[in-house]
Scaffold this active site. Sequence first.
Site, PDB file in Angstrom:
ATOM      1  N   ASP A  48     -62.600 -22.994  -0.555  1.00 42.36           N
ATOM      2  CA  ASP A  48     -62.368 -24.225  -1.311  1.00 42.36           C
ATOM      3  C   ASP A  48     -63.108 -25.416  -0.731  1.00 42.36           C
ATOM      4  OD1 ASP A  48     -59.843 -22.407  -1.757  1.00 42.36           O
ATOM      5  OD2 ASP A  48     -60.090 -23.740  -3.484  1.00 42.36           O
ATOM      6  N   ARG A 102     -58.203 -22.102 -12.292  1.00 40.35           N
ATOM      7  CA  ARG A 102     -58.093 -22.306 -10.854  1.00 40.35           C
ATOM      8  C   ARG A 102     -59.302 -21.647 -10.198  1.00 40.35           C
ATOM      9  NH1 ARG A 102     -58.757 -17.681  -9.945  1.00 40.35           N
ATOM     10  NH2 ARG A 102     -58.249 -18.092  -7.794  1.00 40.35           N
ATOM     11  N   ARG A 159     -56.234 -31.884  -8.156  1.00 39.47           N
ATOM     12  CA  ARG A 159     -55.992 -30.995  -7.010  1.00 39.47           C
ATOM     13  C   ARG A 159     -56.876 -31.482  -5.853  1.00 39.47           C
ATOM     14  NH1 ARG A 159     -55.782 -24.688  -7.900  1.00 39.47           N
ATOM     15  NH2 ARG A 159     -54.467 -24.855  -6.045  1.00 39.47           N
TER      16      ARG A 159
HETATM   17  O1  MRU Z   1     -55.052 -22.098  -5.675  1.00 40.45           O
HETATM   18  P1  MRU Z   1     -56.262 -21.417  -6.232  1.00 40.45           P
HETATM   19  O2  MRU Z   1     -55.973 -20.163  -6.993  1.00 40.45           O
HETATM   20  O3  MRU Z   1     -57.165 -22.372  -7.000  1.00 40.45           O
HETATM   21  O4  MRU Z   1     -57.060 -20.988  -4.918  1.00 40.45           O
HETATM   22  C1  MRU Z   1     -58.275 -20.327  -5.069  1.00 40.45           C
HETATM   23  C2  MRU Z   1     -58.875 -19.922  -3.800  1.00 40.45           C
HETATM   24  O5  MRU Z   1     -58.385 -20.197  -2.722  1.00 40.45           O
HETATM   25  C3  MRU Z   1     -60.183 -19.225  -3.895  1.00 40.45           C
HETATM   26  O6  MRU Z   1     -60.311 -18.261  -2.907  1.00 40.45           O
HETATM   27  C4  MRU Z   1     -61.287 -20.268  -3.736  1.00 40.45           C
HETATM   28  O7  MRU Z   1     -61.093 -21.317  -4.636  1.00 40.45           O
HETATM   29  C5  MRU Z   1     -62.617 -19.688  -3.921  1.00 40.45           C
HETATM   30  S1  MRU Z   1     -62.935 -19.355  -5.628  1.00 40.45           S
HETATM   31  C6  MRU Z   1     -64.487 -18.771  -5.808  1.00 40.45           C
END
Ligand code: MRU
Length: 368
Positions: free
Chosen positions: A238, A46, A83
Amino acid sequence: MSRTLQTDGRGQLRTVDQTLLPFEWREIVLADAHACREAIVSMRVRGAPLIGAVGAFGLALALRNDSSDAGLACAQAWLASARPTAVNLAWALERLRRRVAGVPPAERAQAAWEEAERLCDEDARCNHQIGEHGARLLRQAARVEPTPQQPLQVLTHCNAGRLATIDHGTALAPIYQLHAAGVAVHVWVDETRPRNQGASLTAWELAQAGVPHTVIADNAGGLLMMRAEVDVVITGCDRVAANGDVANKVGTYLKALAAADNGVPFYVACPVSTIDPDTADGASIEIEIRGAREITHARGRLADGRVAEVALMDERVKAINPGFDITPARIVTGLITEHGVVAANGQAIAAVLAQALRLSAAGAGNPS
Ligand code: MRU
């Protein structure tokens, strides 16, 4: 610590199953496109940059079975649907498609694999540069000269460290660099309900690196900021929309609001690949709605050492679980990219994207 994603001589991928951390470090092999997609969907991997990289290798692996134009289009769409919010996944897949579209089908799988490897090298390089730019900014945010007794106080949300990227992390990269340079830094780590990426992953990473840190409940940050116990907030993200609005793990917006109200700088660290010029603003970003079970249940270690899931509430309770939120550009102090700090507005974003394109055309940068 080595890179989060590694390739072996047999054309397979190795990574760690992040759903088992912090209690168990178990490496997994992703041997085909299905394994790559499953790892993204189940959040064994993730974090925006990491899912982009795993998606890219997934496409390369899919092309081993069907490298026709139709096979390429089908695998791209199928992997992209794993996703929706982090743009790095769609970006990485599109980058590979462009790379192989003009290549004879028999050579596509190998060309895609090599492009995915390049993408990973660039991610590590960009994050290192983000670390350098960010370290300067964070250092400037200190209200007093940092000492072990009065360290630079940084608050972060979710996990934007090594585990979310190929290496270094985005939001954590400046912190690692400051720590390595001997600057006293302490990190307030939001636990990040419901999946606890802060408590399970960020705290684990910081402990591995020897960076002092304290986990706090997600709702505690506002009080700490009001009491001047936070010098600066830094998160990953993201997707950045063309106007500078930022999508990141749910709860980020509330930290940014509290930061704005208390005069605390709020920075977002991201490679330029996380900026999506095709998305006009935050309202246009699809927010992933995840399963209610992530709210109603929690996983943890029992007194006897076993790791188990427990119910937190009556099974009839209804829950809704948006995975991300939008922080409006007006309360983002700046975006820390590999090309330096960029104001969160349309003009500055267009300029940095143009700069990235120029560097990429000159063969010196990160194609975006
Ligand atoms: O749901 P996740 O764990 O994939 O969410 C991750 C995040 O929101 C992070 O802060 C984001 O992807 C930045 S990672 C460098």
